[in-house]
Write a protein that holds these residues in place. Sequence first.
Motif, PDB file in Angstrom:
ATOM      1  N   TRP A 145      19.178  19.263  47.974  1.00 51.50           N
ATOM      2  CA  TRP A 145      18.675  20.615  48.226  1.00 51.50           C
ATOM      3  C   TRP A 145      17.587  20.986  47.214  1.00 51.50           C
ATOM      4  CZ3 TRP A 145      18.757  24.100  51.988  1.00 51.50           C
ATOM      5  CH2 TRP A 145      18.405  25.414  51.710  1.00 51.50           C
ATOM      6  N   ASP A 146      17.874  20.746  45.944  1.00 50.47           N
ATOM      7  CA  ASP A 146      16.898  21.080  44.898  1.00 50.47           C
ATOM      8  C   ASP A 146      15.624  20.248  45.031  1.00 50.47           C
ATOM      9  OD1 ASP A 146      18.612  22.971  43.876  1.00 50.47           O
ATOM     10  OD2 ASP A 146      19.396  21.676  42.278  1.00 50.47           O
ATOM     11  N   THR A 147      15.762  18.979  45.384  1.00 45.80           N
ATOM     12  CA  THR A 147      14.591  18.123  45.550  1.00 45.80           C
ATOM     13  C   THR A 147      13.680  18.641  46.668  1.00 45.80           C
ATOM     14  OG1 THR A 147      15.813  16.188  44.789  1.00 45.80           O
ATOM     15  CG2 THR A 147      13.828  15.771  46.082  1.00 45.80           C
TER      16      THR A 147
ATOM     17  N   ASP B 203       8.779  22.652  42.112  1.00 46.59           N
ATOM     18  CA  ASP B 203       8.388  21.626  41.146  1.00 46.59           C
ATOM     19  C   ASP B 203       8.509  20.209  41.704  1.00 46.59           C
ATOM     20  OD1 ASP B 203       8.011  23.711  39.355  1.00 46.59           O
ATOM     21  OD2 ASP B 203      10.058  23.537  38.566  1.00 46.59           O
ATOM     22  N   SER B 204       9.154  20.056  42.853  1.00 51.08           N
ATOM     23  CA  SER B 204       9.401  18.729  43.427  1.00 51.08           C
ATOM     24  C   SER B 204       8.154  18.185  44.124  1.00 51.08           C
ATOM     25  CB  SER B 204      10.551  18.825  44.428  1.00 51.08           C
ATOM     26  OG  SER B 204      10.684  17.634  45.151  1.00 51.08           O
ATOM     27  N   SER B 205       8.017  16.878  44.120  1.00 49.89           N
ATOM     28  CA  SER B 205       6.863  16.241  44.774  1.00 49.89           C
ATOM     29  C   SER B 205       6.946  16.311  46.303  1.00 49.89           C
ATOM     30  CB  SER B 205       6.749  14.785  44.324  1.00 49.89           C
ATOM     31  OG  SER B 205       7.891  14.067  44.735  1.00 49.89           O
ATOM     32  N   VAL B 206       8.151  16.505  46.852  1.00 47.96           N
ATOM     33  CA  VAL B 206       8.318  16.583  48.308  1.00 47.96           C
ATOM     34  C   VAL B 206       8.560  18.022  48.780  1.00 47.96           C
ATOM     35  CG1 VAL B 206       9.114  14.212  48.599  1.00 47.96           C
ATOM     36  CG2 VAL B 206      10.780  16.030  48.151  1.00 47.96           C
ATOM     37  N   TYR B 207       8.343  18.974  47.886  1.00 47.32           N
ATOM     38  CA  TYR B 207       8.572  20.386  48.212  1.00 47.32           C
ATOM     39  C   TYR B 207       7.668  20.844  49.353  1.00 47.32           C
ATOM     40  CZ  TYR B 207       8.279  25.455  47.975  1.00 47.32           C
ATOM     41  OH  TYR B 207       8.277  26.781  48.299  1.00 47.32           O
ATOM     42  N   ASP B 208       8.262  21.638  50.212  1.00 43.01           N
ATOM     43  CA  ASP B 208       7.520  22.350  51.239  1.00 43.01           C
ATOM     44  C   ASP B 208       8.266  23.654  51.461  1.00 43.01           C
ATOM     45  OD1 ASP B 208       6.755  23.250  54.026  1.00 43.01           O
ATOM     46  OD2 ASP B 208       5.475  21.478  53.807  1.00 43.01           O
ATOM     47  N   PRO B 209       7.576  24.776  51.543  1.00 44.61           N
ATOM     48  CA  PRO B 209       8.274  26.053  51.716  1.00 44.61           C
ATOM     49  C   PRO B 209       9.082  26.141  53.022  1.00 44.61           C
ATOM     50  CG  PRO B 209       5.887  26.372  51.826  1.00 44.61           C
ATOM     51  CD  PRO B 209       6.125  24.951  51.426  1.00 44.61           C
ATOM     52  N   LEU B 210       8.806  25.255  53.960  1.00 41.29           N
ATOM     53  CA  LEU B 210       9.546  25.273  55.231  1.00 41.29           C
ATOM     54  C   LEU B 210      10.865  24.502  55.177  1.00 41.29           C
ATOM     55  CD1 LEU B 210       6.709  24.931  57.888  1.00 41.29           C
ATOM     56  CD2 LEU B 210       8.089  26.937  57.349  1.00 41.29           C
ATOM     57  N   TRP B 211      11.098  23.711  54.120  1.00 39.47           N
ATOM     58  CA  TRP B 211      12.342  22.944  54.050  1.00 39.47           C
ATOM     59  C   TRP B 211      13.563  23.848  54.122  1.00 39.47           C
ATOM     60  CZ3 TRP B 211      13.250  18.429  55.548  1.00 39.47           C
ATOM     61  CH2 TRP B 211      12.443  17.341  55.262  1.00 39.47           C
ATOM     62  N   LYS B 212      13.582  24.897  53.328  1.00 37.09           N
ATOM     63  CA  LYS B 212      14.762  25.772  53.282  1.00 37.09           C
ATOM     64  C   LYS B 212      15.064  26.389  54.651  1.00 37.09           C
ATOM     65  CE  LYS B 212      15.375  27.978  49.456  1.00 37.09           C
ATOM     66  NZ  LYS B 212      15.356  28.939  48.338  1.00 37.09           N
ATOM     67  N   PRO B 213      14.101  27.083  55.294  1.00 35.96           N
ATOM     68  CA  PRO B 213      14.437  27.647  56.608  1.00 35.96           C
ATOM     69  C   PRO B 213      14.739  26.574  57.655  1.00 35.96           C
ATOM     70  CG  PRO B 213      12.123  28.066  56.068  1.00 35.96           C
ATOM     71  CD  PRO B 213      12.765  27.483  54.849  1.00 35.96           C
TER      72      PRO B 213
END
Length: 169
Positions: free
Chosen positions: A56-58, A63-73
């Motif tokens: 979840w944190d990744t 700060d994560s390299s694979v972060y996208d604001p759409l991951w959570k929703p």
Amino acid sequence: MGTMMPTDNGTEIRLNHPSGLGGWMVLVQIGLYLSVIRLLFMVFNTMIPSFQPDIWDTLTSPDSSVYDPLWKPALIFEAVVNITFVLFSIFLLVQMYRKKSTFPRWIIFYYVMNLIMLIIDYVLMANIELVQQMDEGGSMQDIGRLIISCAIWVPYFLRSKRVRNTFVN
């Protein structure tokens, strides 16, 4: 014409027409059982692990390299939809075996909502860069299969004599 028999809800069924959970209804039953199994597998093997703190944190930390604001929703949407469809499939199986007159409407709703939710999920996931890189067209194939499924089963439940004669309670 055939002999008519009244049912509990005031409608009549023709005794010489098919009724019961045989015929094409066997495929509907198999499909519902497979949906429950497939969705439970997905929930336990994909959804629950996605909510483990490290994954979840990744995915959701800026700060994560694979972060996208759409991951959570997207992850929350998928979890809610999959759990809802597991419960909905079980509800439909109960309605089917009780031969409830509302079953045909509920299963049509199920097929159509399944297609709509898959399209929404596809749009959400298609906007996540990591998913775009990994997508091999499987989602579009799933949407195509569901369109064909709706094109077959919705008219079946609307027009079938077996359906009309079976779901009378």
